[in-house]
Write an enzyme that holds these catalytic residues in place. Structure first.
Site, mmCIF file in Angstrom:
data_model
loop_
_atom_site.group_PDB
_atom_site.id
_atom_site.type_symbol
_atom_site.label_atom_id
_atom_site.label_comp_id
_atom_site.label_asym_id
_atom_site.label_seq_id
_atom_site.Cartn_x
_atom_site.Cartn_y
_atom_site.Cartn_z
ATOM 1 N N ASN A 143 3.279 2.379 2.981
ATOM 2 C CA ASN A 143 4.724 2.300 2.739
ATOM 3 C C ASN A 143 5.418 3.541 3.287
ATOM 4 O O ASN A 143 6.472 3.453 3.931
ATOM 5 C CB ASN A 143 5.015 2.189 1.240
ATOM 6 C CG ASN A 143 4.686 0.825 0.667
ATOM 7 O OD1 ASN A 143 4.509 -0.143 1.396
ATOM 8 N ND2 ASN A 143 4.607 0.761 -0.645
ATOM 9 N N LEU A 182 12.029 12.373 -11.172
ATOM 10 C CA LEU A 182 12.539 12.129 -12.523
ATOM 11 C C LEU A 182 13.150 10.740 -12.668
ATOM 12 O O LEU A 182 13.930 10.500 -13.590
ATOM 13 C CB LEU A 182 13.577 13.196 -12.878
ATOM 14 C CG LEU A 182 13.110 14.659 -12.787
ATOM 15 C CD1 LEU A 182 14.262 15.602 -13.064
ATOM 16 C CD2 LEU A 182 11.953 14.912 -13.750
ATOM 17 N N GLY A 183 12.809 9.837 -11.777
ATOM 18 C CA GLY A 183 13.334 8.479 -11.853
ATOM 19 C C GLY A 183 14.827 8.445 -11.570
ATOM 20 O O GLY A 183 15.325 9.177 -10.703
ATOM 21 N N ASP A 203 7.435 5.789 -3.187
ATOM 22 C CA ASP A 203 7.102 5.891 -1.761
ATOM 23 C C ASP A 203 8.366 6.136 -0.939
ATOM 24 O O ASP A 203 8.345 6.876 0.050
ATOM 25 C CB ASP A 203 6.408 4.619 -1.287
ATOM 26 C CG ASP A 203 5.170 4.298 -2.111
ATOM 27 O OD1 ASP A 203 4.516 5.239 -2.595
ATOM 28 O OD2 ASP A 203 4.868 3.097 -2.275
ATOM 29 N N GLY A 232 0.845 -1.185 0.000
ATOM 30 C CA GLY A 232 0.000 0.000 0.000
ATOM 31 C C GLY A 232 0.880 1.234 0.000
ATOM 32 O O GLY A 232 1.731 1.380 0.892
ATOM 33 N N GLU A 271 17.225 9.752 -12.969
ATOM 34 C CA GLU A 271 17.923 11.017 -13.210
ATOM 35 C C GLU A 271 17.935 11.925 -11.978
ATOM 36 O O GLU A 271 18.738 12.845 -11.888
ATOM 37 C CB GLU A 271 17.299 11.769 -14.390
ATOM 38 C CG GLU A 271 17.602 11.157 -15.742
ATOM 39 C CD GLU A 271 16.845 9.855 -15.966
ATOM 40 O OE1 GLU A 271 15.681 9.752 -15.501
ATOM 41 O OE2 GLU A 271 17.416 8.932 -16.579
ATOM 42 N N GLY A 329 7.511 0.759 -5.219
ATOM 43 C CA GLY A 329 7.792 1.386 -3.938
ATOM 44 C C GLY A 329 8.879 2.437 -3.984
ATOM 45 O O GLY A 329 9.149 3.099 -2.969
ATOM 46 N N ALA A 330 9.506 2.645 -5.163
ATOM 47 C CA ALA A 330 10.564 3.650 -5.258
ATOM 48 C C ALA A 330 10.015 5.047 -4.979
ATOM 49 O O ALA A 330 10.636 5.857 -4.281
ATOM 50 C CB ALA A 330 11.224 3.597 -6.633
#
Length: 320
Positions: free
Chosen positions: A42, A232-233, A264, A38, A235, A261-262
């Protein structure tokens, strides 16, 4: 007015999650491991691991999965005294496939009509909101049903009136909304009531029609939001307020194991650093670092660090 007695209030749906132990389609996998999932919880877990006092508000069914969720959250040091056990509806759950190549896993949800989808404004009373320094919200609870949407609006309006801070992560789930226009209007109306808005770049494009981080941030700042952070992931992230704008590069990762979950983890980093009184740049550095830790561990929240683990990772920081 009494002083806040906890740091953060968060609310939403925590689901039981059956994670495949081997690769392959969900239809073919025979062995699964039980965990919790969730986005909202998280972040609550991440903040609690960093030493913040966190209160969690939700509903679960009167079933074994609901008890499993309550026990798992309590084990993280989260206050679960406001989690209601609703005998009328079941606890939501999901199945998640295993990917060893770093790709996005297959996920199937079984949450329609769940106990959490019947939360309402009285689940989060004014005195509980007044007890916290900060309220964290996402766009997932209001997508679960009209009463949960009402709860989100009530919580944000009450916290704003009380003078506490509010963060909002859109966390778009188009499949839970009747159409994109409805989702866009509802999410933006909530975002405008937040102090800190944390969209991903693709989410921001959907919500604002803008194609750059600067344009997305300007859209929300013009509506009264104080700080906008664009994820921006790999980056990194873009920060913009009325007085400054800059990008902080991401953190080098040798191997991506699980991307879920990144975002979060990123929100955990930004909110915790902001509440610690860190500078905006330091807030983004912590957010990027925790997001990078999250993708290097299998599981939605298993990679979220303790304070000691975070300090160790920041000391060994490797920018992209």
């Amino acid at each position: 007015m009494s002083l806040p007695s906890c740091d953060v209030i968060a609310f939403g749906e925590t689901m039981a999650m059956m994670v495949a132990e081997t690769e392959g389609s969900l239809a073919s996998v025979m062995r699964f491991h039980k965990r919790i999932a969730g986005a909202d919880s998280n972040v609550a877990i991440g903040l609690a691991r960093l030493g913040l006092d966190v209160s969690w508000v939700s509903r679960v069914g009167q079933d074994s999965l609901g008890q499993f969720i309550i026990d798992a959250l309590a084990a993280e040091g989260i206050d679960v005294s406001r989690v209601q056990v609703d005998p009328r509806y079941p606890t939501g759950f999901q199945f998640k496939s295993r990917r060893d190549d770093g790709g996005d896993p297959e996920v199937e949800y079984f949450r329609r009509g769940s106990a959490a989808s019947h939360m309402a404004p009285n689940d989060l009373p004014d005195d509980l909101i007044a007890s916290a320094r900060h309220l964290h919200c996402t766009g997932i609870p209001p997508a679960l049903g009209a009463s949960v949407h009402d709860l989100t609006r009530h919580a944000m309006a009450t916290m704003r009136a009380r003078g506490g801070s509010i963060s909002f992560d859109p966390n778009l789930r188009p499949g839970l909304w009747p159409d994109t226009d409805t989702m866009r209007r509802a999410i933006n109306a909530l975002a405008f009531d937040a102090d800190w808005v944390l969209p991903g770049l693709a989410e921001g494009e959907i919500l604002t029609g803008e194609t750059t981080a600067e344009g997305i941030a300007a859209f929300y700042l013009e509506q009264g939001v104080k700080e906008v952070v664009i994820k921006l992931g790999p980056e990194g992230a873009w920060y913009q307020s009325a007085t400054e704008a800059f990008m902080v590069p991401g953190v080098r990762v040798d191997r991506v194991i699980d991307t879920v979950g990144a975002g979060d983890g990123f929100a955990t980093g930004y909110i915790s650093a902001r509440l610690d009184g860190e500078s905006p740049r330091a807030c983004l550095q912590r957010a990027n670092q925790i997001g990078a830790l999250a993708v290097q561990t299998r599981g939605d929240m298993e990679g979220l660090p303790t304070r000691t683990e975070l300090e160790r990772a920041l000391a060994a920081h490797r920018p992209v």
